[in-house]
Write a protein that holds these residues in place. Structure first.
Motif, PDB file in Angstrom:
ATOM      1  N   THR A 101       0.841  -1.180   0.000  1.00  0.00           N
ATOM      2  CA  THR A 101       0.000   0.000   0.000  1.00  0.00           C
ATOM      3  C   THR A 101       0.887   1.244   0.000  1.00  0.00           C
ATOM      4  O   THR A 101       1.786   1.375   0.831  1.00  0.00           O
ATOM      5  CB  THR A 101      -0.914   0.020   1.247  1.00  0.00           C
ATOM      6  N   ALA A 102       0.627   2.155  -0.949  1.00  0.00           N
ATOM      7  CA  ALA A 102       1.402   3.390  -1.066  1.00  0.00           C
ATOM      8  C   ALA A 102       0.766   4.496  -0.230  1.00  0.00           C
ATOM      9  O   ALA A 102      -0.449   4.538  -0.047  1.00  0.00           O
ATOM     10  CB  ALA A 102       1.458   3.824  -2.522  1.00  0.00           C
ATOM     11  N   TYR A 103       1.625   5.377   0.283  1.00  0.00           N
ATOM     12  CA  TYR A 103       1.122   6.546   1.013  1.00  0.00           C
ATOM     13  C   TYR A 103       2.066   7.731   0.836  1.00  0.00           C
ATOM     14  O   TYR A 103       3.246   7.583   0.530  1.00  0.00           O
ATOM     15  CB  TYR A 103       0.939   6.249   2.504  1.00  0.00           C
ATOM     16  N   ILE A 104       1.501   8.929   1.014  1.00  0.00           N
ATOM     17  CA  ILE A 104       2.258  10.174   1.034  1.00  0.00           C
ATOM     18  C   ILE A 104       1.834  10.924   2.286  1.00  0.00           C
ATOM     19  O   ILE A 104       0.648  11.015   2.596  1.00  0.00           O
ATOM     20  CB  ILE A 104       1.983  11.050  -0.200  1.00  0.00           C
ATOM     21  N   SER A 105       2.803  11.465   2.995  1.00  0.00           N
ATOM     22  CA  SER A 105       2.540  12.233   4.200  1.00  0.00           C
ATOM     23  C   SER A 105       3.300  13.550   4.084  1.00  0.00           C
ATOM     24  O   SER A 105       4.485  13.559   3.770  1.00  0.00           O
ATOM     25  CB  SER A 105       3.020  11.432   5.417  1.00  0.00           C
ATOM     26  N   VAL A 106       2.610  14.671   4.311  1.00  0.00           N
ATOM     27  CA  VAL A 106       3.214  15.998   4.204  1.00  0.00           C
ATOM     28  C   VAL A 106       3.119  16.682   5.563  1.00  0.00           C
ATOM     29  O   VAL A 106       2.057  16.703   6.184  1.00  0.00           O
ATOM     30  CB  VAL A 106       2.501  16.851   3.123  1.00  0.00           C
ATOM     31  N   HIS A 107       4.243  17.244   6.024  1.00  0.00           N
ATOM     32  CA  HIS A 107       4.288  17.877   7.346  1.00  0.00           C
ATOM     33  C   HIS A 107       4.878  19.280   7.250  1.00  0.00           C
ATOM     34  O   HIS A 107       5.843  19.504   6.529  1.00  0.00           O
ATOM     35  CB  HIS A 107       5.145  17.044   8.306  1.00  0.00           C
ATOM     36  N   LEU A 108       4.293  20.200   8.023  1.00  0.00           N
ATOM     37  CA  LEU A 108       4.775  21.567   8.128  1.00  0.00           C
ATOM     38  C   LEU A 108       4.801  21.928   9.606  1.00  0.00           C
ATOM     39  O   LEU A 108       3.757  21.871  10.268  1.00  0.00           O
ATOM     40  CB  LEU A 108       3.875  22.528   7.349  1.00  0.00           C
ATOM     41  N   LEU A 109       5.966  22.259  10.105  1.00  0.00           N
ATOM     42  CA  LEU A 109       6.128  22.625  11.511  1.00  0.00           C
ATOM     43  C   LEU A 109       5.538  21.573  12.457  1.00  0.00           C
ATOM     44  O   LEU A 109       4.897  21.878  13.448  1.00  0.00           O
ATOM     45  CB  LEU A 109       5.488  23.988  11.784  1.00  0.00           C
ATOM     46  N   GLY A 110       5.738  20.296  12.097  1.00  0.00           N
ATOM     47  CA  GLY A 110       5.278  19.202  12.933  1.00  0.00           C
ATOM     48  C   GLY A 110       3.818  18.830  12.756  1.00  0.00           C
ATOM     49  O   GLY A 110       3.351  17.864  13.348  1.00  0.00           O
ATOM     50  N   LEU A 111       3.083  19.584  11.966  1.00  0.00           N
ATOM     51  CA  LEU A 111       1.666  19.296  11.731  1.00  0.00           C
ATOM     52  C   LEU A 111       1.492  18.624  10.374  1.00  0.00           C
ATOM     53  O   LEU A 111       2.104  19.034   9.384  1.00  0.00           O
ATOM     54  CB  LEU A 111       0.837  20.578  11.763  1.00  0.00           C
ATOM     55  N   GLU A 112       0.641  17.600  10.322  1.00  0.00           N
ATOM     56  CA  GLU A 112       0.388  16.925   9.057  1.00  0.00           C
ATOM     57  C   GLU A 112      -0.621  17.725   8.240  1.00  0.00           C
ATOM     58  O   GLU A 112      -1.665  18.137   8.746  1.00  0.00           O
ATOM     59  CB  GLU A 112      -0.126  15.506   9.277  1.00  0.00           C
ATOM     60  N   ILE A 113      -0.289  17.946   6.962  1.00  0.00           N
ATOM     61  CA  ILE A 113      -1.158  18.651   6.022  1.00  0.00           C
ATOM     62  C   ILE A 113      -1.858  17.588   5.182  1.00  0.00           C
ATOM     63  O   ILE A 113      -1.192  16.703   4.647  1.00  0.00           O
ATOM     64  CB  ILE A 113      -0.345  19.587   5.110  1.00  0.00           C
ATOM     65  N   PRO A 114      -3.170  17.633   5.048  1.00  0.00           N
ATOM     66  CA  PRO A 114      -3.865  16.621   4.244  1.00  0.00           C
ATOM     67  C   PRO A 114      -3.320  16.570   2.816  1.00  0.00           C
ATOM     68  O   PRO A 114      -3.201  17.591   2.143  1.00  0.00           O
ATOM     69  CB  PRO A 114      -5.320  17.099   4.255  1.00  0.00           C
ATOM     70  N   PHE A 115      -2.951  15.398   2.390  1.00  0.00           N
ATOM     71  CA  PHE A 115      -2.458  15.162   1.034  1.00  0.00           C
ATOM     72  C   PHE A 115      -2.853  13.740   0.655  1.00  0.00           C
ATOM     73  O   PHE A 115      -2.033  12.835   0.663  1.00  0.00           O
ATOM     74  CB  PHE A 115      -0.937  15.343   0.955  1.00  0.00           C
ATOM     75  N   PRO A 116      -4.145  13.534   0.381  1.00  0.00           N
ATOM     76  CA  PRO A 116      -4.595  12.174   0.078  1.00  0.00           C
ATOM     77  C   PRO A 116      -4.000  11.662  -1.230  1.00  0.00           C
ATOM     78  O   PRO A 116      -3.870  12.411  -2.198  1.00  0.00           O
ATOM     79  CB  PRO A 116      -6.110  12.312  -0.013  1.00  0.00           C
ATOM     80  N   ILE A 117      -3.630  10.408  -1.215  1.00  0.00           N
ATOM     81  CA  ILE A 117      -3.124   9.776  -2.426  1.00  0.00           C
ATOM     82  C   ILE A 117      -4.344   9.289  -3.221  1.00  0.00           C
ATOM     83  O   ILE A 117      -5.287   8.770  -2.625  1.00  0.00           O
ATOM     84  CB  ILE A 117      -2.138   8.637  -2.080  1.00  0.00           C
ATOM     85  N   PRO A 118      -4.382   9.504  -4.521  1.00  0.00           N
ATOM     86  CA  PRO A 118      -5.534   9.055  -5.308  1.00  0.00           C
ATOM     87  C   PRO A 118      -5.771   7.547  -5.120  1.00  0.00           C
ATOM     88  O   PRO A 118      -4.823   6.768  -5.065  1.00  0.00           O
ATOM     89  CB  PRO A 118      -5.144   9.380  -6.747  1.00  0.00           C
ATOM     90  N   GLU A 119      -7.024   7.175  -5.018  1.00  0.00           N
ATOM     91  CA  GLU A 119      -7.400   5.778  -4.752  1.00  0.00           C
ATOM     92  C   GLU A 119      -6.750   4.804  -5.731  1.00  0.00           C
ATOM     93  O   GLU A 119      -6.337   3.709  -5.346  1.00  0.00           O
ATOM     94  CB  GLU A 119      -8.928   5.638  -4.787  1.00  0.00           C
ATOM     95  N   GLU A 120      -6.624   5.207  -6.978  1.00  0.00           N
ATOM     96  CA  GLU A 120      -6.049   4.309  -7.984  1.00  0.00           C
ATOM     97  C   GLU A 120      -4.550   4.079  -7.787  1.00  0.00           C
ATOM     98  O   GLU A 120      -3.972   3.187  -8.398  1.00  0.00           O
ATOM     99  CB  GLU A 120      -6.328   4.811  -9.407  1.00  0.00           C
TER     100      GLU A 120
END
Length: 153
Positions: A69-88
């Protein structure tokens, strides 16, 4: 002698062409080679809403798994910014891993490509920490790369 110099120049060029990445906080193994959007210096410039093309070569799986399962996680100043990976793109066995790779055995080496179409980021002009990774069917981390990305308008 000339062959040795040529090999040294080619190896240097290959190393310089890699994206500067580091291990993710989850401790997942790094691929042997990583290239993200032709980035060779940190932070990588990423244009808002533009595609992200990430390649990882020679990923060695630390676990046996029937799926990835692939994922992307984006963080700014320790906070996670929503960045959903496309379902496909979530099922990395169907989209991104070299054909016929899954199931994956412990110690097996494989390559992975994430071809993300891009999305609108809620922030621009800042540098964020980005993690791109794969998890096994049981949730174990298979690989993950972390890098700094500067979001441009």
């Amino acid at each position: 002698m000339y062959k040795l110099i040529l090999v040294a120049v080619l190896l240097t060029a290959m190393v310089l062409a890699q994206t500067p990445v580091r291990q993710c906080p989850n401790g997942a193994p790094l691929p042997a080679t990583v290239k993200i959007n032709d980035c060779t210096v940190s932070p990588c410039d990423l244009v808002n809403n533009a595609p992200i093309l990430a390649h990882g070569w020679n990923i060695v799986s630390p676990v046996d798994t029937v799926s990835l399962t692939a994922y992307i996680s984006v963080h700014l100043l320790g906070l996670e910014i929503p960045f959903p990976i496309p379902e496909e793109l979530v099922n990395a066995c169907e989209n991104g891993v070299a054909s016929g790779t899954c199931p994956v055995s412990v110690g097996q080496s494989f390559n992975y490509t994430l071809d993300h179409p891009g999305m609108e980021m809620p922030v621009v002009g800042v540098t964020v920490q980005i993690q791109v990774g794969l998890t096994a069917a049981n949730g174990a981390a298979v690989t993950c790369v972390a890098f700094d990305g500067r979001i441009l308008a």
